[in-house]
Design a protein around this motif. Structure first.
Motif, PDB file in Angstrom:
ATOM      1  N   GLY A  16       8.971  -4.162  -7.699  1.00 13.80           N
ATOM      2  CA  GLY A  16      10.375  -3.897  -7.980  1.00 13.80           C
ATOM      3  C   GLY A  16      11.274  -4.769  -7.129  1.00 13.80           C
ATOM      4  N   GLN A  17      12.135  -4.156  -6.367  1.00 13.86           N
ATOM      5  CA  GLN A  17      13.082  -4.880  -5.518  1.00 13.86           C
ATOM      6  C   GLN A  17      12.584  -5.058  -4.087  1.00 13.86           C
ATOM      7  N   THR A  18      11.312  -4.808  -3.875  1.00 10.74           N
ATOM      8  CA  THR A  18      10.763  -4.947  -2.525  1.00 10.74           C
ATOM      9  C   THR A  18       9.509  -5.806  -2.536  1.00 10.74           C
ATOM     10  N   LEU A  19       9.205  -6.346  -1.363  1.00 10.61           N
ATOM     11  CA  LEU A  19       7.939  -7.042  -1.132  1.00 10.61           C
ATOM     12  C   LEU A  19       7.078  -6.155  -0.248  1.00 10.61           C
ATOM     13  N   GLU A  20       5.861  -5.901  -0.691  1.00  7.84           N
ATOM     14  CA  GLU A  20       4.926  -5.113   0.108  1.00  7.84           C
ATOM     15  C   GLU A  20       4.012  -6.055   0.882  1.00  7.84           C
ATOM     16  N   ILE A  21       3.931  -5.848   2.180  1.00 12.18           N
ATOM     17  CA  ILE A  21       3.113  -6.679   3.066  1.00 12.18           C
ATOM     18  C   ILE A  21       1.914  -5.848   3.498  1.00 12.18           C
ATOM     19  N   SER A  22       0.703  -6.359   3.238  1.00 14.86           N
ATOM     20  CA  SER A  22      -0.496  -5.545   3.453  1.00 14.86           C
ATOM     21  C   SER A  22      -1.591  -6.347   4.151  1.00 14.86           C
ATOM     22  N   TYR A  23      -2.429  -5.624   4.912  1.00 14.93           N
ATOM     23  CA  TYR A  23      -3.664  -6.155   5.488  1.00 14.93           C
ATOM     24  C   TYR A  23      -4.832  -5.390   4.880  1.00 14.93           C
ATOM     25  N   ASP A  24      -5.754  -6.095   4.280  1.00 19.17           N
ATOM     26  CA  ASP A  24      -6.965  -5.481   3.709  1.00 19.17           C
ATOM     27  C   ASP A  24      -6.626  -4.329   2.769  1.00 19.17           C
ATOM     28  N   GLY A  25      -5.542  -4.499   2.009  1.00 19.57           N
ATOM     29  CA  GLY A  25      -5.154  -3.489   1.044  1.00 19.57           C
ATOM     30  C   GLY A  25      -4.338  -2.346   1.606  1.00 19.57           C
ATOM     31  N   ASP A  26      -4.152  -2.286   2.926  1.00 15.99           N
ATOM     32  CA  ASP A  26      -3.369  -1.218   3.550  1.00 15.99           C
ATOM     33  C   ASP A  26      -1.952  -1.722   3.815  1.00 15.99           C
ATOM     34  N   LEU A  27      -0.961  -0.968   3.388  1.00  4.74           N
ATOM     35  CA  LEU A  27       0.436  -1.369   3.523  1.00  4.74           C
ATOM     36  C   LEU A  27       0.868  -1.405   4.981  1.00  4.74           C
ATOM     37  N   LEU A  28       1.462  -2.536   5.372  1.00  7.45           N
ATOM     38  CA  LEU A  28       1.998  -2.684   6.719  1.00  7.45           C
ATOM     39  C   LEU A  28       3.478  -2.339   6.746  1.00  7.45           C
ATOM     40  N   THR A  29       4.248  -2.895   5.814  1.00  4.54           N
ATOM     41  CA  THR A  29       5.675  -2.629   5.744  1.00  4.54           C
ATOM     42  C   THR A  29       6.209  -3.138   4.421  1.00  4.54           C
TER      43      THR A  29
END
Length: 561
Positions: free
Chosen positions: A210-223
């Motif tokens: 949507g209107q956000t970018l999801e930042i993840s490590y190994d599939g786990d959301l960081l922020t």
């Protein structure tokens, strides 16, 4: 006895009309013009409130103070090139080689400032490492009683270097076997910024939702960050190259999975629908921010009824704290346990000092001190399960001076070094990155002493005395790695602990100290009868007598008998 000697010494060092930094320079003649060759020339006597300095000037105009006399004291040569002096009573002459140098006599006439603040400041500088302006009022009238009370207070308080450093040692835990402050445990550490140093060399994925970018490590959301282009990086896989910790710190992400081509982004706050969340409302736990970084907090306490999202943490795992609606990321940090001579740790699984890696294998969690005359009174026997390979083999547990538990609320101010596993990237740079303040590892051994000398008002006298004693019985700065603070701290604590005690006790502890054994070359020393090193004729090696000579010649009786 010690207190009386200190009072007498400090009183003698502060005569009425003592010199200060308000100076009036003039250049009286020496009473003789520059001689053509070498001559002995007379020097005048100084009077009360007067400083005379003899300056040598070469033909190139370079000046050097080579001698001085002040407050009526006899003349004395000054390093690095003291003048050649001959004195009979208070009358002195110096050897003037007029063919090489010119000499000038400078007089400093001094007026003692009115009031007691000047004398108090000098007292603090001589009894410690210099006082604060706010302390000057503690010595109203400059009365001897005020100084006596100050000395009593200083002598009654003690903080050891090892203790001070361990309380403020809180590095990250880089492998699973280390004891850590677990997420659901009081004293666990958390921060508002998303990226931390442990993320370097990890692949990070950025996806649009949507209107956000999801930042993840190994599939786990960081922020999550806005997808309006303000973040500086779009969708894709990146390598986390360099992280500057703190909200807004620069994070360099490598494009195409390596760090050759990078984009710079600002370190964002933790936000979004992250997983593994420890939810704590204000009435079920408290956090306290670090004094130097309000974005980093320590969980001060937590109610037992709070549900814990994980049983135990692992390196690289993303865990979060929701404290009254504000998200923090878990910062996995080492836990040190207390094991002092009076109360040694009896737990076979507690890492008082973190265990060592030997040939790539972790050797367990054994408290390392052995029994000696310094800790034997508190040593205790423990039962060890022979089938437990992680248990410490020693059946007797002893403590070590200053081995207290760390306190994460005081921050991570000093590095911690252990033997590292094969292939470990935990080097000096990594240790420095774990600190909350800049640290020049080249001067690591001095950091703890300097912090106490500068910031700790209650320990000025003890550390000034300890510093003086260390000048008599020093070790080389090259003993141990510069970041191995415990080696130097444990040695210096001999003088801190015994600053107002018996000099014989100091000599005994020094004789048993491993750093001194390395410095004066008697480590692993053996007598002639037991030496295993024989030459081709079967003649053994004589024992090293370096320390035996030094302890008499330099540390005690001297060359005069």
């Amino acid at each position: 006895m010690v207190r009386g000697a200190l009072l007498a010494l400090l009183a003698a060092a502060l005569p009425v009309g003592a010199l200060n930094f308000q100076t009036d320079y003039s250049t009286p003649a020496l009473g003789a013009s520059r001689p053509a060759g070498a001559e002995w020339v007379g020097l005048p006597e100084s009077t009360a409130g007067e400083l005379l300095r003899l300056l040598r000037t070469d033909d190139d105009g370079n000046e050097l103070v080579v001698a001085r006399s002040y407050d009526g004291h006899v003349w004395e040569g000054l390093n690095p090139e003291p003048a050649a002096l001959t004195c009979a009573g208070s009358t002195c002459t110096f050897h003037w080689d007029g063919a090489k140098y010119d000499h000038t006599l400078w007089k400093v006439e001094v007026t003692e400032p009115a009031g007691t603040e000047h004398a108090t400041a000098k007292f603090m500088a001589q009894a410690g490492f210099g006082g604060k302006y706010s302390q000057l009022g503690d010595f109203d009238g400059g009365a001897a009683a005020a100084r006596s009370n100050w000395i009593d207070g200083q002598m009654s308080k003690k903080v050891l270097l090892n203790e001070y450093a361990r309380l403020r040692t809180n590095p990250r835990a880089y492998w699973e076997e280390q004891d850590v402050w677990e997420p659901c445990e009081a004293k666990s550490r958390w921060h508002r910024y998303a990226f931390e140093k442990t993320d370097e060399a990890r692949e990070v994925e950025i996806t649009r939702k949507g209107q956000t970018l999801e930042i993840s490590y190994d599939g786990d959301l960081l922020t999550e960050v806005p997808a309006d282009g303000s973040f500086g990086a779009g969708e894709g896989m990146y390598m986390t190259c360099i992280v500057a910790e703190g909200v807004g710190g620069e994070v360099e992400l490598g494009v195409a999975g390596d760090c050759k081509n990078r984009v710079a982004v600002a370190n964002p706050e933790v936000a979004g629908g992250v997983g593994n969340v420890l939810t704590v409302a204000g009435n079920r736990g408290k956090i306290t921010p670090l004094p130097h970084d309000p974005s980093t907090v320590v969980l001060k306490n937590i109610d037992n009824s709070v549900a814990c999202p994980v049983a135990a943490s692992s390196f690289g795992q993303l865990i979060f704290l929701d404290y009254d609606g504000t998200l923090y990321r878990y910062d996995r940090r080492v836990k040190l346990f207390s094991s002092t001579p009076a109360a040694p740790s009896l737990d076979t699984k507690k890492s008082v000092t973190p265990g060592n890696f030997i040939d790539g294998d972790y050797d367990g969690y054994c408290p390392t001190p052995v029994m000696s005359f310094m800790n034997e009174a508190g040593c205790a026997a423990v039962e060890v399960d022979a089938a437990d390979t992680a248990a410490c083999e020693r059946r007797v547990r002893c403590g070590h001076r200053g081995d207290v538990a760390n306190d994460p609320a005081l921050g991570s101010m000093f590095p911690l070094r252990t033997k590292l596993p094969k292939g470990s990237h935990l080097d000096k740079v990594r240790m420095s990155n774990d600190l909350d303040a800049p640290c020049n590892m080249a001067y690591g051994k001095q950091h703890v002493f300097h912090n106490i000398a500068v910031f700790e008002d209650d320990h000025q006298l003890r550390y000034r005395v300890a510093w003086a004693l260390y000048q008599i019985i020093p070790i080389s700065d090259s003993i141990g790695h510069e970041e191995e603070l415990a080696v130097f701290n444990s040695y210096a604590d001999i003088f801190v602990d015994n600053a107002f005690g018996n000099y014989r006790d100091i000599l005994k502890e020094v004789a048993y100290a491993a750093p001194m054994g390395a410095y004066l070359s008697f480590l692993d020393n053996k007598c002639y009868a037991y030496t295993s090193e024989k030459d081709e004729d079967g003649v053994g090696t004589l024992p090293d007598q370096n320390f035996a000579r030094e302890i008499m010649q330099l540390f005690s009786v001297g060359l005069t008998r």
